[in-house]
Design a protein around this motif. Structure first.
Motif, PDB file in Angstrom:
ATOM      1  N   GLU A 190      67.270  40.750  -0.675  1.00  0.00           N
ATOM      2  CA  GLU A 190      66.580  41.529   0.364  1.00  0.00           C
ATOM      3  C   GLU A 190      66.597  43.034   0.042  1.00  0.00           C
ATOM      4  OE1 GLU A 190      68.921  40.349   3.701  1.00  0.00           O
ATOM      5  OE2 GLU A 190      70.472  41.843   3.346  1.00  0.00           O
ATOM      6  N   ASP A 191      67.451  43.454  -0.907  1.00  0.00           N
ATOM      7  CA  ASP A 191      67.551  44.878  -1.248  1.00  0.00           C
ATOM      8  C   ASP A 191      66.612  45.291  -2.379  1.00  0.00           C
ATOM      9  OD1 ASP A 191      69.508  45.275   0.685  1.00  0.00           O
ATOM     10  OD2 ASP A 191      71.129  44.703  -0.686  1.00  0.00           O
ATOM     11  N   ALA A 192      65.699  44.405  -2.759  1.00  0.00           N
ATOM     12  CA  ALA A 192      64.768  44.723  -3.858  1.00  0.00           C
ATOM     13  C   ALA A 192      63.680  45.679  -3.378  1.00  0.00           C
ATOM     14  CB  ALA A 192      64.124  43.434  -4.361  1.00  0.00           C
ATOM     15  N   PHE A 193      62.904  46.214  -4.305  1.00  0.00           N
ATOM     16  CA  PHE A 193      61.702  46.962  -3.940  1.00  0.00           C
ATOM     17  C   PHE A 193      60.737  46.019  -3.215  1.00  0.00           C
ATOM     18  CE2 PHE A 193      62.831  49.858  -7.510  1.00  0.00           C
ATOM     19  CZ  PHE A 193      62.759  51.055  -6.810  1.00  0.00           C
ATOM     20  N   ALA A 194      59.953  46.581  -2.268  1.00  0.00           N
ATOM     21  CA  ALA A 194      58.958  45.775  -1.540  1.00  0.00           C
ATOM     22  C   ALA A 194      57.820  45.395  -2.490  1.00  0.00           C
ATOM     23  CB  ALA A 194      58.416  46.585  -0.373  1.00  0.00           C
ATOM     24  N   PRO A 195      57.124  44.294  -2.236  1.00  0.00           N
ATOM     25  CA  PRO A 195      57.386  43.309  -1.187  1.00  0.00           C
ATOM     26  C   PRO A 195      58.533  42.376  -1.599  1.00  0.00           C
ATOM     27  CG  PRO A 195      55.455  42.656  -2.460  1.00  0.00           C
ATOM     28  CD  PRO A 195      55.925  43.956  -3.037  1.00  0.00           C
ATOM     29  N   VAL A 196      59.431  42.199  -0.663  1.00  0.00           N
ATOM     30  CA  VAL A 196      60.662  41.465  -0.959  1.00  0.00           C
ATOM     31  C   VAL A 196      60.461  39.963  -0.769  1.00  0.00           C
ATOM     32  CG1 VAL A 196      62.989  41.068  -0.049  1.00  0.00           C
ATOM     33  CG2 VAL A 196      62.158  43.400  -0.338  1.00  0.00           C
ATOM     34  N   ILE A 197      60.970  39.183  -1.705  1.00  0.00           N
ATOM     35  CA  ILE A 197      61.119  37.733  -1.456  1.00  0.00           C
ATOM     36  C   ILE A 197      62.629  37.528  -1.335  1.00  0.00           C
ATOM     37  CG2 ILE A 197      60.726  35.393  -2.302  1.00  0.00           C
ATOM     38  CD1 ILE A 197      58.361  36.443  -3.906  1.00  0.00           C
ATOM     39  N   PRO A 198      63.141  37.303  -0.130  1.00  0.00           N
ATOM     40  CA  PRO A 198      64.582  37.468   0.087  1.00  0.00           C
ATOM     41  C   PRO A 198      65.456  36.296  -0.356  1.00  0.00           C
ATOM     42  CG  PRO A 198      63.490  36.912   2.140  1.00  0.00           C
ATOM     43  CD  PRO A 198      62.411  37.009   1.110  1.00  0.00           C
ATOM     44  N   HIS A 199      64.855  35.247  -0.857  1.00  0.00           N
ATOM     45  CA  HIS A 199      65.712  34.132  -1.263  1.00  0.00           C
ATOM     46  C   HIS A 199      65.063  33.338  -2.389  1.00  0.00           C
ATOM     47  CE1 HIS A 199      62.871  31.878   1.210  1.00  0.00           C
ATOM     48  NE2 HIS A 199      63.280  30.806   0.563  1.00  0.00           N
ATOM     49  N   ALA A 200      65.879  32.484  -2.979  1.00  0.00           N
ATOM     50  CA  ALA A 200      65.376  31.499  -3.956  1.00  0.00           C
ATOM     51  C   ALA A 200      66.146  30.205  -3.675  1.00  0.00           C
ATOM     52  CB  ALA A 200      65.605  32.003  -5.372  1.00  0.00           C
ATOM     53  N   TYR A 201      66.233  29.325  -4.663  1.00  0.00           N
ATOM     54  CA  TYR A 201      66.964  28.070  -4.459  1.00  0.00           C
ATOM     55  C   TYR A 201      67.853  27.752  -5.647  1.00  0.00           C
ATOM     56  CZ  TYR A 201      63.196  27.350  -1.102  1.00  0.00           C
ATOM     57  OH  TYR A 201      62.298  27.517  -0.090  1.00  0.00           O
ATOM     58  N   GLN A 202      68.938  27.038  -5.338  1.00  0.00           N
ATOM     59  CA  GLN A 202      69.668  26.296  -6.364  1.00  0.00           C
ATOM     60  C   GLN A 202      69.101  24.878  -6.309  1.00  0.00           C
ATOM     61  OE1 GLN A 202      71.374  28.578  -7.580  1.00  0.00           O
ATOM     62  NE2 GLN A 202      72.752  29.603  -6.147  1.00  0.00           N
ATOM     63  N   VAL A 203      68.796  24.303  -7.459  1.00  0.00           N
ATOM     64  CA  VAL A 203      68.216  22.946  -7.469  1.00  0.00           C
ATOM     65  C   VAL A 203      68.946  22.085  -8.489  1.00  0.00           C
ATOM     66  CG1 VAL A 203      65.890  23.657  -6.774  1.00  0.00           C
ATOM     67  CG2 VAL A 203      66.480  23.658  -9.210  1.00  0.00           C
ATOM     68  N   ARG A 204      69.081  20.831  -8.200  1.00  0.00           N
ATOM     69  CA  ARG A 204      69.547  19.918  -9.261  1.00  0.00           C
ATOM     70  C   ARG A 204      68.344  19.577 -10.104  1.00  0.00           C
ATOM     71  NH1 ARG A 204      73.474  15.253  -7.740  1.00  0.00           N
ATOM     72  NH2 ARG A 204      71.701  14.080  -8.537  1.00  0.00           N
ATOM     73  N   ARG A 205      68.449  19.824 -11.406  1.00  0.00           N
ATOM     74  CA  ARG A 205      67.263  19.749 -12.244  1.00  0.00           C
ATOM     75  C   ARG A 205      66.738  18.327 -12.415  1.00  0.00           C
ATOM     76  NH1 ARG A 205      65.935  23.888 -15.801  1.00  0.00           N
ATOM     77  NH2 ARG A 205      64.404  22.387 -16.560  1.00  0.00           N
ATOM     78  N   ASP A 206      67.580  17.314 -12.250  1.00  0.00           N
ATOM     79  CA  ASP A 206      67.025  15.953 -12.311  1.00  0.00           C
ATOM     80  C   ASP A 206      65.986  15.801 -11.195  1.00  0.00           C
ATOM     81  OD1 ASP A 206      69.060  16.121 -10.383  1.00  0.00           O
ATOM     82  OD2 ASP A 206      69.808  14.090 -10.729  1.00  0.00           O
ATOM     83  N   GLU A 207      66.348  16.272  -9.994  1.00  0.00           N
ATOM     84  CA  GLU A 207      65.436  16.159  -8.841  1.00  0.00           C
ATOM     85  C   GLU A 207      64.238  17.106  -8.973  1.00  0.00           C
ATOM     86  OE1 GLU A 207      69.053  15.384  -5.590  1.00  0.00           O
ATOM     87  OE2 GLU A 207      67.871  17.224  -5.520  1.00  0.00           O
ATOM     88  N   PHE A 208      64.528  18.350  -9.325  1.00  0.00           N
ATOM     89  CA  PHE A 208      63.486  19.392  -9.365  1.00  0.00           C
ATOM     90  C   PHE A 208      62.420  19.044 -10.405  1.00  0.00           C
ATOM     91  CE2 PHE A 208      62.103  23.493 -11.331  1.00  0.00           C
ATOM     92  CZ  PHE A 208      61.503  24.086 -10.227  1.00  0.00           C
ATOM     93  N   ASP A 209      62.864  18.716 -11.622  1.00  0.00           N
ATOM     94  CA  ASP A 209      61.891  18.429 -12.685  1.00  0.00           C
ATOM     95  C   ASP A 209      61.071  17.186 -12.360  1.00  0.00           C
ATOM     96  OD1 ASP A 209      63.275  20.543 -13.783  1.00  0.00           O
ATOM     97  OD2 ASP A 209      63.508  19.657 -15.764  1.00  0.00           O
ATOM     98  N   ALA A 210      61.746  16.191 -11.737  1.00  0.00           N
ATOM     99  CA  ALA A 210      61.018  14.968 -11.365  1.00  0.00           C
ATOM    100  C   ALA A 210      59.966  15.282 -10.290  1.00  0.00           C
ATOM    101  CB  ALA A 210      61.993  13.897 -10.871  1.00  0.00           C
ATOM    102  N   ALA A 211      60.315  16.179  -9.345  1.00  0.00           N
ATOM    103  CA  ALA A 211      59.352  16.532  -8.280  1.00  0.00           C
ATOM    104  C   ALA A 211      58.140  17.252  -8.878  1.00  0.00           C
ATOM    105  CB  ALA A 211      60.029  17.414  -7.231  1.00  0.00           C
ATOM    106  N   LEU A 212      58.397  18.165  -9.819  1.00  0.00           N
ATOM    107  CA  LEU A 212      57.280  18.899 -10.432  1.00  0.00           C
ATOM    108  C   LEU A 212      56.393  17.969 -11.264  1.00  0.00           C
ATOM    109  CD1 LEU A 212      58.670  21.479  -9.404  1.00  0.00           C
ATOM    110  CD2 LEU A 212      58.281  22.503 -11.644  1.00  0.00           C
ATOM    111  N   LEU A 213      57.040  17.036 -11.961  1.00  0.00           N
ATOM    112  CA  LEU A 213      56.255  16.119 -12.797  1.00  0.00           C
ATOM    113  C   LEU A 213      55.447  15.147 -11.925  1.00  0.00           C
ATOM    114  CD1 LEU A 213      55.724  15.586 -15.795  1.00  0.00           C
ATOM    115  CD2 LEU A 213      57.542  13.867 -15.760  1.00  0.00           C
ATOM    116  N   ALA A 214      56.066  14.700 -10.833  1.00  0.00           N
ATOM    117  CA  ALA A 214      55.339  13.802  -9.906  1.00  0.00           C
ATOM    118  C   ALA A 214      54.134  14.538  -9.318  1.00  0.00           C
ATOM    119  CB  ALA A 214      56.280  13.332  -8.786  1.00  0.00           C
TER     120      ALA A 214
END
Ligand code: FAD
Length: 452
Positions: A112-136
């Motif tokens: 949240e302390d970045a220069f505007a426009p701020v994207i205040p969050h991201a995610y931690q993901v388990r890559r087995d799930e994340f990569d499978a979701a993107l491929l699907a």
């Protein structure tokens, strides 16, 4: 004729792809990781006949679980953001925490302390799930995903890449011809390895040992979701928490430590934990959930990342170090750019030449240059002394946070880079000051370079 490309002179100038017994497609992508699935989604959605060839069957384990905020707009564009957020292990991440080896120094950078426009969050993901979701998602958008298929050899006509010899799951070989080939094969860097374009960084030879644990100590409140980086002698640890409080813990160390510790991921990890009191404390009651894995030789550059009919995207185009979790951001961003270049050039003249890929090649080079100098700075203990002593002066902290959030593609990048360069300059002053016994900020007792 792809429906999305019904205008232009695509039909008139297309060279003959059809050869008896061979499959001909518009775009062939090697690798179904984040780079391959991003490109595959966008190309298929544009109406191009797109095949993604993936050697493994998903879900499969992969390192690289911490995402950066400026990856999220692309997840929106792919139409997969909600699916990623809803994955069982996805956890919100509001910032990045950095801790010295003994826990005596601790700094948190909040997005949240970045220069505007701020994207205040991201995610931690388990890559087995994340990569499978993107491929699907790529499959749902129309890409033909072939899992369990392996690339054999590239097919060239002169200096134009026109397809691949591929091995089917049953073992048979066949040829898939294409108008454009995207190498998204990750660290194996299929094309660059075969063509002699891949070179290790001799001064940056690291190895990583990783596993998942339960019972790891987590910081209180919203810092619990952050990635934590702990400095170690000759490297650093990451601690990446998932939604169920299980934690990915990895040690990234000089390759010499690997040999000295006995040469197994477990021995490397244990020796590093013993030498790093802060990690030993956090893991005191932890239980390992999966076998250790090791990743070696992950720092390399690639001299040629595009040519007539082909482009390398994601890790296949080069990788330095995961310290700032930039891998998935670079992979998906370069993939989206390559997809755009291909769509436009097929529209324009029915083929993809090296010059058509200019935007992606220069984007990739510029992201590597910027992040690689940020990464190198992190291994300089004089720079690190400033990193651990954030100040609001001249918005230096906002610049660091913006780089940590990967806000580097929009216009206005100079606001961050000029401050980052200023910090690098201050690091040199600190170096001289430390030598004279008068450093500007408190030096660190130990840094990520062996013996520093
Ligand atoms: C130790 C470590 C920690 C990291 N931590 C982070 C992090 O926290 N955050 C982050 O953003 N990034 C991190 N990264 C980087 C991140 O993992 C990569 O940048 C990212 O996975 C690259 O995506 P990709 O699609 O280019 O390649 P990959 O995700 O590796 O996908 C490549 C795919 O190609 C397939 N393939 C390869 N060769 C063939 C072949 N011949 N035939 C068929 N299929 C093939 C593979 O099976 C694989 O599925 C880390 C990297 C390392 C080494």
């Amino acid at each position: 004729m792809p429906s999305g490309l019904s205008s232009g002179n695509y039909n008139e100038t297309r060279y003959n792809l059809a050869v008896a017994g061979e499959r001909a497609v518009d775009v062939l992508i090697l690798g179904g990781g984040p780079a391959g699935s991003t490109a595959g989604t966008l190309l298929a959605a544009a109406g191009l006949e797109t095949v993604i060839l993936e050697g493994e069957r998903f879900p499969r384990f992969h390192v690289g679980e911490s995402l950066l905020p400026h990856t999220l707009p692309l997840l929106d564009r792919l139409g997969v953001h909600e699916a990623v957020r809803a994955l069982p292990h996805t956890r919100r991440k509001d910032g990045a925490s950095f801790v010295s080896h003994d826990g005596s120094r601790h700094v948190v950078y909040w997005f949240e302390d970045a220069f505007a426009p701020v994207i205040p969050h991201a995610y931690q993901v388990r890559r087995d799930e994340f990569d499978a979701a993107l491929l699907a998602n790529a499959r749902a958008k129309g890409a033909d995903v072939l899992e369990g298929w392996h690339a054999g050899a590239p097919r060239w006509e002169g200096k134009r890449l026109v397809g691949l010899v591929v091995r089917e799951p049953g073992g048979g070989e066949r040829v898939i011809r294409c108008r454009a080939f995207l190498d998204a094969s990750g660290q194996s860097s299929f094309l660059a390895s075969r063509m002699g374009w891949r070179f290790p960084y001799p001064m940056h030879r690291k190895v990583a040992a990783v596993s998942h644990f339960k019972g790891v100590w987590l910081p209180p409140e919203r810092e619990a979701g952050n990635i934590t980086i702990v400095l170690a002698d000759g490297g650093w640890f990451w601690l990446i928490p998932f939604a169920d409080d299980t934690v990915s813990v990895g040690a990234v160390l000089d390759v010499e430590k690997w040999r000295a510790s006995g040469g197994t991921p477990e021995s490397l990890f244990s020796a590093a934990v013993q030498a790093t009191p802060e990690v030993a404390r956090r893991l005191e009651h932890a239980e390992r959930l999966i076998p250790f894995s090791a990743v070696q030789n992950f720092s390399y550059r690639v001299m040629q990342i595009g040519g007539d009919g082909y482009c390398l995207i994601g890790d296949a185009a080069g990788f330095l170090d995961p310290i700032f979790s930039t891998g998935v951001f670079i992979s998906t961003t370069t993939a989206a750019s390559a997809a755009q270049d291909i769509i436009e050039s097929l529209m324009r003249h029915g083929r993809v030449d090296a010059s058509d890929l200019g935007p992606t090649i220069s984007l990739t080079r510029s992201l590597h240059r910027l992040f690689f100098s940020f990464i190198r700075a992190y291994y300089d203990r004089h720079f690190l002394a400033f990193f651990f002593s954030p100040t609001d002066a001249s918005r230096l902290t906002a610049a660091i946070v913006s780089l940590l959030a990967a806000d580097v593609v929009r216009p206005g990048r100079w606001k961050k880079t000029i401050r980052f360069r200023a910090l690098q300059g201050l690091a040199r002053v600190q170096q001289v000051g430390a030598r004279l016994g008068r450093p500007i900020v408190e030096p660190l007792a130990a840094g990520p370079t062996s013996g520093s």
